[in-house]
Scaffold this motif. Structure first.
Motif, PDB file in Angstrom:
ATOM      1  N   LYS A  24       0.830  -1.209   0.000  1.00  0.00           N
ATOM      2  CA  LYS A  24       0.000   0.000   0.000  1.00  0.00           C
ATOM      3  C   LYS A  24       0.865   1.260   0.000  1.00  0.00           C
ATOM      4  CE  LYS A  24      -3.810  -2.010   2.637  1.00  0.00           C
ATOM      5  NZ  LYS A  24      -4.651  -1.877   3.835  1.00  0.00           N
ATOM      6  N   HIS A  25       0.450   2.235  -0.797  1.00  0.00           N
ATOM      7  CA  HIS A  25       1.065   3.570  -0.781  1.00  0.00           C
ATOM      8  C   HIS A  25      -0.065   4.557  -0.509  1.00  0.00           C
ATOM      9  CE1 HIS A  25       3.824   6.796  -1.733  1.00  0.00           C
ATOM     10  NE2 HIS A  25       2.873   7.335  -2.462  1.00  0.00           N
ATOM     11  N   TYR A  26      -0.045   5.149   0.692  1.00  0.00           N
ATOM     12  CA  TYR A  26      -1.106   6.072   1.067  1.00  0.00           C
ATOM     13  C   TYR A  26      -0.898   7.423   0.414  1.00  0.00           C
ATOM     14  CZ  TYR A  26      -2.674   2.675   4.465  1.00  0.00           C
ATOM     15  OH  TYR A  26      -3.155   1.539   5.046  1.00  0.00           O
ATOM     16  N   LYS A  27      -1.995   8.057   0.029  1.00  0.00           N
ATOM     17  CA  LYS A  27      -1.933   9.318  -0.705  1.00  0.00           C
ATOM     18  C   LYS A  27      -1.256  10.440   0.064  1.00  0.00           C
ATOM     19  CE  LYS A  27      -5.562   8.976  -4.066  1.00  0.00           C
ATOM     20  NZ  LYS A  27      -6.721   9.518  -4.660  1.00  0.00           N
ATOM     21  N   GLY A  82      -1.879   6.362   6.747  1.00  0.00           N
ATOM     22  CA  GLY A  82      -2.810   7.382   6.308  1.00  0.00           C
ATOM     23  C   GLY A  82      -4.235   6.942   6.461  1.00  0.00           C
ATOM     24  N   TRP A  94      -5.540   4.752  -0.560  1.00  0.00           N
ATOM     25  CA  TRP A  94      -4.239   4.208  -0.915  1.00  0.00           C
ATOM     26  C   TRP A  94      -4.279   3.664  -2.322  1.00  0.00           C
ATOM     27  CZ3 TRP A  94      -3.408  -1.010  -2.040  1.00  0.00           C
ATOM     28  CH2 TRP A  94      -4.433  -1.893  -1.687  1.00  0.00           C
TER      29      TRP A  94
END
Length: 172
Positions: free
Chosen positions: A145-148, A154, A159
């Protein structure tokens, strides 16, 4: 010496810590005129050098061990195929490097693109020395996951996928 310079470039946070605390130690020794400050801080300064170096070597060994497994077993995907449904799955992606970010993190983050989109890849090891922006690479890793707003943490629903990469190989 070449290895030390490469390590310093790819581990900026460790290098900055060593330079900062080394400077503070020298400053404190000069101001106090007490050599024991310098002598007693040597183990601390050695730890600031040794621990990141060992972690870097450990990650390199893990990468070398896992890359053949990923080359053989991970499916080759287009970036547009990496969706939230692929979370925690092994992947292999071919793309062109758009950006290389070292920042203060001990591991580089790169953004790669193919004809279907772009994605961020956080690597556990430095890129091979001959890899630069614009080069075509094959990336091996796991979808995470890459959170905004905050990157690693986050708002739960905000994400998008990114790759936690174990390594990269330059293609011709």
């Amino acid at each position: 010496m070449k290895k030390i310079i490469r390590f310093a470039k790819t581990m900026p946070s460790a290098t900055l810590s060593l330079v900062f605390w080394g400077g503070i130690t020298i400053f404190a020794t000069i101001i106090s005129k007490n050599i024991w400050i310098l002598i007693l801080s040597i183990p601390f300064l050695l730890g600031l050098t040794y621990v990141p170096y060992k972690v870097s070597n450990m990650n390199k060994n893990i990468s070398e061990e896992l890359i053949p497994i990923y080359q053989k077993n991970a499916p080759l995907l287009k970036i547009s195929e990496i969706t939230k449904d692929k979370l925690n799955e092994r992947v292999k992606v071919i793309g062109t490097i758009e950006k290389i970010i070292y920042g203060i993190s001990p591991k580089p983050t790169i953004r790669i693109k193919d004809d279907t989109g772009s994605i961020y890849v956080s690597l556990i090891v430095p890129l091979p020395e001959d890899v630069n922006v614009g080069d075509k690479v094959e990336i091996y890793g796991v979808v995470t996951k890459h959170y905004k707003f905050f990157g690693f943490m986050g708002i739960p629903k905000l994400w998008k996928p990114k790759i936690y990469g174990i390594g990269a190989k330059k293609l011709n």
